[in-house]
Every structure is written in C-alpha cells, then in structure tokens.
Write a protein that holds these residues in place. Structure first.
Motif, short mmCIF file in Angstrom:
data_model
loop_
_atom_site.label_atom_id
_atom_site.label_comp_id
_atom_site.label_asym_id
_atom_site.label_seq_id
_atom_site.Cartn_x
_atom_site.Cartn_y
_atom_site.Cartn_z
N ARG A 1 0.83 -1.21 0.00
CA ARG A 1 0.00 0.00 0.00
C ARG A 1 0.86 1.26 0.00
O ARG A 1 0.59 2.22 -0.72
CB ARG A 1 -0.92 0.00 1.21
N LEU A 2 1.91 1.26 0.82
CA LEU A 2 2.78 2.44 0.88
C LEU A 2 3.55 2.62 -0.42
O LEU A 2 3.77 3.75 -0.86
CB LEU A 2 3.74 2.31 2.06
N GLN A 3 3.95 1.51 -1.04
CA GLN A 3 4.66 1.60 -2.32
C GLN A 3 3.76 2.23 -3.37
O GLN A 3 4.18 3.13 -4.12
CB GLN A 3 5.10 0.21 -2.78
N GLY A 4 2.52 1.79 -3.44
CA GLY A 4 1.60 2.36 -4.42
C GLY A 4 1.35 3.84 -4.18
O GLY A 4 1.28 4.64 -5.13
N LEU A 5 1.21 4.22 -2.92
CA LEU A 5 0.99 5.62 -2.57
C LEU A 5 2.19 6.48 -2.96
O LEU A 5 2.05 7.54 -3.58
CB LEU A 5 0.71 5.73 -1.08
N ALA A 6 3.38 6.02 -2.61
CA ALA A 6 4.58 6.79 -2.93
C ALA A 6 4.80 6.87 -4.44
O ALA A 6 5.19 7.94 -4.96
CB ALA A 6 5.80 6.16 -2.25
N ASP A 7 4.55 5.79 -5.16
CA ASP A 7 4.71 5.82 -6.62
C ASP A 7 3.79 6.86 -7.25
O ASP A 7 4.20 7.60 -8.16
CB ASP A 7 4.40 4.44 -7.21
N ARG A 8 2.54 6.93 -6.79
CA ARG A 8 1.60 7.90 -7.35
C ARG A 8 2.05 9.33 -7.09
O ARG A 8 1.95 10.21 -7.96
CB ARG A 8 0.20 7.67 -6.77
N LEU A 9 2.57 9.59 -5.89
CA LEU A 9 3.01 10.94 -5.57
C LEU A 9 4.27 11.32 -6.33
O LEU A 9 4.42 12.46 -6.79
CB LEU A 9 3.23 11.06 -4.06
N VAL A 10 5.21 10.38 -6.46
CA VAL A 10 6.44 10.67 -7.20
C VAL A 10 6.13 11.01 -8.65
O VAL A 10 6.66 11.99 -9.21
CB VAL A 10 7.40 9.46 -7.12
N SER A 11 5.25 10.23 -9.30
CA SER A 11 4.93 10.49 -10.70
C SER A 11 4.10 11.76 -10.87
O SER A 11 4.26 12.49 -11.85
CB SER A 11 4.20 9.29 -11.31
N GLU A 12 3.20 12.03 -9.91
CA GLU A 12 2.36 13.22 -10.00
C GLU A 12 3.18 14.51 -9.90
O GLU A 12 2.95 15.48 -10.63
CB GLU A 12 1.30 13.20 -8.90
N PHE A 13 4.15 14.52 -8.98
CA PHE A 13 4.87 15.76 -8.70
C PHE A 13 6.32 15.74 -9.19
O PHE A 13 7.04 16.72 -8.96
CB PHE A 13 4.84 16.04 -7.20
N GLY A 14 6.76 14.68 -9.83
CA GLY A 14 8.13 14.64 -10.33
C GLY A 14 9.16 14.68 -9.22
O GLY A 14 10.20 15.35 -9.34
N LEU A 15 8.91 13.95 -8.14
CA LEU A 15 9.81 13.98 -6.99
C LEU A 15 11.10 13.24 -7.31
O LEU A 15 11.09 12.11 -7.83
CB LEU A 15 9.13 13.35 -5.77
N ARG A 16 12.23 13.87 -6.95
CA ARG A 16 13.54 13.27 -7.20
C ARG A 16 14.38 13.38 -5.93
O ARG A 16 14.34 14.39 -5.23
CB ARG A 16 14.24 13.95 -8.36
N GLY A 17 15.19 12.35 -5.71
CA GLY A 17 16.04 12.33 -4.53
C GLY A 17 15.25 11.91 -3.31
O GLY A 17 14.22 11.22 -3.40
N LEU A 18 15.71 12.34 -2.14
CA LEU A 18 15.04 11.96 -0.89
C LEU A 18 13.84 12.85 -0.63
O LEU A 18 13.87 14.06 -0.88
CB LEU A 18 16.03 12.07 0.28
N ALA A 19 12.77 12.25 -0.12
CA ALA A 19 11.57 12.99 0.26
C ALA A 19 10.90 12.25 1.40
O ALA A 19 11.24 11.10 1.71
CB ALA A 19 10.61 13.11 -0.94
N SER A 20 9.96 12.91 2.05
CA SER A 20 9.19 12.26 3.11
C SER A 20 7.73 12.65 2.98
O SER A 20 7.39 13.73 2.47
CB SER A 20 9.73 12.63 4.50
N LEU A 21 6.88 11.76 3.43
CA LEU A 21 5.44 11.92 3.35
C LEU A 21 4.87 11.84 4.76
O LEU A 21 5.05 10.83 5.44
CB LEU A 21 4.86 10.80 2.47
N ASP A 22 4.22 12.91 5.21
CA ASP A 22 3.57 12.92 6.52
C ASP A 22 2.16 12.36 6.39
O ASP A 22 1.39 12.78 5.51
CB ASP A 22 3.52 14.34 7.08
N LEU A 23 1.84 11.43 7.30
CA LEU A 23 0.57 10.70 7.23
C LEU A 23 -0.05 10.63 8.61
O LEU A 23 0.63 10.79 9.63
CB LEU A 23 0.81 9.26 6.76
N LEU A 24 -1.35 10.36 8.64
CA LEU A 24 -2.05 9.95 9.85
C LEU A 24 -2.49 8.51 9.65
O LEU A 24 -3.11 8.17 8.64
CB LEU A 24 -3.27 10.83 10.10
N ARG A 25 -2.15 7.65 10.62
CA ARG A 25 -2.56 6.26 10.57
C ARG A 25 -3.80 6.11 11.45
O ARG A 25 -3.73 6.34 12.67
CB ARG A 25 -1.43 5.34 11.01
N CYS A 26 -4.90 5.71 10.85
CA CYS A 26 -6.18 5.56 11.54
C CYS A 26 -6.60 4.10 11.42
O CYS A 26 -7.24 3.73 10.42
CB CYS A 26 -7.23 6.48 10.95
#
Length: 365
Positions: free
Chosen positions: A208-233
């Motif tokens: 699930r996290l891989q799919g989420l990160a892949d979508r964000l990287v392709s949407e915003f053209g993220l390169r290098g190191l990044a972090s994603l802040d989440l709420l786990r419910c």
C-alpha cells in the motif's frame, strides 16, 4: 550532470545530511542557521543561511527544511539544485494544487477548506512552514486567507507517521515508515519533537505504501530523498503533506554509509537502489532521535559548551553549539539519538536520556 565530488547542503539544520554525505566520500559545504559543532566537523566550510550565499554554478545543491515558502524557493532559482525542481516543489507546497492532485488520484486525506473555519474540530495550517510551528486550532489562528494557509479537519485519535523514500521522477524506493511525536507548548501545540524508524511492516502495508509513494512521485516529479507525513487511523492512511527535500528522518537510515550516494544516484542518473541496498540502508534495528529544547531563556557559556561536548557520547548528543550561545525558551538546544531493538525500547531510552540531560543542564546554569 556528471557525478559530483562536492555538495552544498543548505537548510535550517543540515547536520544529519552533512554527516551522511561525508560518510559517502563527498566534500560538504554546509549552509544553515545553527552552525553547530557536528555540522562544522562534517563540512569543509560552513556558511550562515541568511543571506543565502552563492558559490557559482559548479557545485550542486541539496536542500533540507527552510525553503518551503515561495520567497525562499525564489532564492534557489539560480542554484544548481539536485533533487525535485523548484517548480515542482512549488506545486507540492501549494495546498490548493496539492490537495486537488490527491483528489484526482483518489488519495485519502483529512477534509480541507480554503475559507476560514472555526471550532475545535478544525486546524489552521500553513504549507510555508515546517516542523509544525504554524499549526493552530482554528479558533486560535488568524482568520484571513494568506497564501499557503488552509484549514484541515482535526483527526484526534490518529497516529502521526512519516514515510521516507527516494524518487526518480517516476517511481519510489521505500526506506521506511517512522513514528513521530510532538513537543507541544501553548504557542506551538503541534511542534515536531522526534521520530523512530523504520517500523516493521507487513507485506500488505508495504504494498500500500509503495503504491501511494509511486503515485506521488509520478504526479509531482519527486527526485532524490523525500518524506510523506501521514495519519494512521487503524488500517487507514490519510495524507497530510509531502516534504520534497531532505528531511529529519534521513538520520534514521544508512548509519554505515550509502544513503547520500543513493540520493545523488537518483538525482543524477534517475536510478533507484536495489532491494538489497534498501535493506542495508534500513539496518537491522531501529533508531530514534529527539529534539532537546531550552526549558527557559538561558545562555551557555564557554565552560558549559565544553562540558556538553564532553558528555556527548554518554547522552547520545548531536547538534551541540560550537560556541557560547543564548537560547530563548523552546529553542532547539541539541538532539539525542538512540539505537534499539524495537520502537518502545527506543522511545523509553530517549525519554530517559532526555530527562537525565535536563537535570544535567541545570548544573550548567
């Protein structure tokens, strides 16, 4: 771009990134607010963040926090930036653009509003800040709609976590999920306090996290190191924001080296590390770090600074002042790092060392 041998690393605090780069054989020019002893030891040169220095076009730059506002991003326009492009950072840090993109991709997030809200179930936030410094309950926040400001539904029972990953503009390589906690006070109730990682994940969670990160990287053209802040419910995840640059969580990964080479490889050649490399960067245990803040206004003189530096190993201290320095209540004074077998053990060790350090600091007044 050819493979660099020297890096400029700039941001509010760059110690962990400078040390990671030095471990991987890079010469580092450090540019930050604090110029602490560890940062200066890891760099061949240290310069103050403001005014932002210009070293010419030859040495590539990596950034940490401190460039989240449009004005700060404008300072980077003429710098040879490694990582996510400034135009893409601007998209990520514009809340209207960001949350619209999440909605278009079917990515869950807390409800947001761009008109002022009131009541205990709403927060007022600002994408131009970092570390939770400008998050307020809506009834305690300004009521105007300044650029970058928005209102978000409060989710009181959720657990704050962050995902650290590498991107190559198309897909992501996950380093790990981290538990976060706060150091609240009356002025900053959502101020960042520390984190632990990487947390153990099931195969389903990893997917699930891989799919989420892949979508964000392709949407915003993220390169290098990044972090994603989440709420786990429970089993659900709600996206809060993406930090498209080096983040505090990089200090949890690659203590034996290799992390900054992977970052530069993703930026320069758009290659992500193999699974075996990711396993090595995660390590066999967990690591935690916690910010130590001044309890009240104080000044650490020459003798106090020297004593703290002598005690760094005993307390696991980093980011210590390099010279006599004054602090206001709530200012970062240093940080503590601890390794352990599981998250609870690491958190307990951090809490114990923080308490012991607080008592020790009283003897230095």
């Amino acid at each position: 771009m050819t493979w660099p041998t020297r890096l400029v690393i700039a941001g509010l605090s760059v110690r962990a990134a400078a040390e990671a780069a030095r471990r991987d054989g890079f010469e580092v020019i450090a540019v930050d607010r604090f110029g602490d002893a560890d940062t200066r030891a890891a760099a061949i040169e240290w310069r103050a963040l403001t005014p932002l220095p210009d070293f010419g076009g030859g040495v590539p730059w990596l950034i940490t926090s401190g460039f989240d506002s449009p004005d700060a991003l404008a300072w980077l326009q003429d710098r040879p930036l490694l990582g996510t492009a400034p135009a893409a950072i601007a998209r990520v840090r514009d809340p209207r653009t960001f949350f619209a993109a999440l909605d278009a991709r079917g990515i869950a997030h807390p409800a947001v509003s761009f008109t002022p809200q009131t009541g205990a179930d709403w927060l007022c936030k600002d994408f131009a800040s970092s570390g939770g410094e400008q998050v307020r309950f809506a009834d305690q926040a300004p009521g105007d709609t300044a650029p970058g400001r928005y209102w978000q539904r409060h989710v009181p029972d959720a657990e704050p976590v962050s995902l650290t990953f590498l991107g190559n503009g198309e897909r992501a390589a996950l380093l790990g999920l981290n538990r976060q906690w706060l150091h609240p006070d009356a002025r900053c109730p959502w101020r960042f306090g520390g984190l632990i990682g990487p947390l153990p994940l099931t195969g389903r969670q990893q997917t699930r996290l891989q799919g989420l990160a892949d979508r964000l990287v392709s949407e915003f053209g993220l390169r290098g190191l990044a972090s994603l802040d989440l709420l786990r419910c429970g089993d659900g995840l709600l996206v809060l924001e993406v930090n498209p640059r080096l983040s505090a969580s990089l200090g949890l990964y690659g203590p034996q080296g290799g992390l900054m080479r992977a970052v530069v490889e993703a930026c320069v050649h758009e290659r992500l590390p193999a699974d075996s490399t990711l396993l090595r960067l995660r390590g066999s245990g967990l690591r935690g770090l916690e910010i130590v803040r001044a309890q009240r206004s104080c000044t650490l003189g020459t003798a106090a600074v020297a004593t703290l530096q002598q005690q760094a190993g005993a307390f696991g201290l980093h980011d210590l002042p390099a010279e006599p320095q004054g602090f206001d209540a709530g200012d970062p004074l240093c940080s503590i790092e601890v390794d352990g077998r599981d998250a609870d053990a690491v958190r307990q060790a951090l809490t114990g060392r923080h308490a012991a350090l607080t008592l020790f600091l009283e003897t230095l007044r």
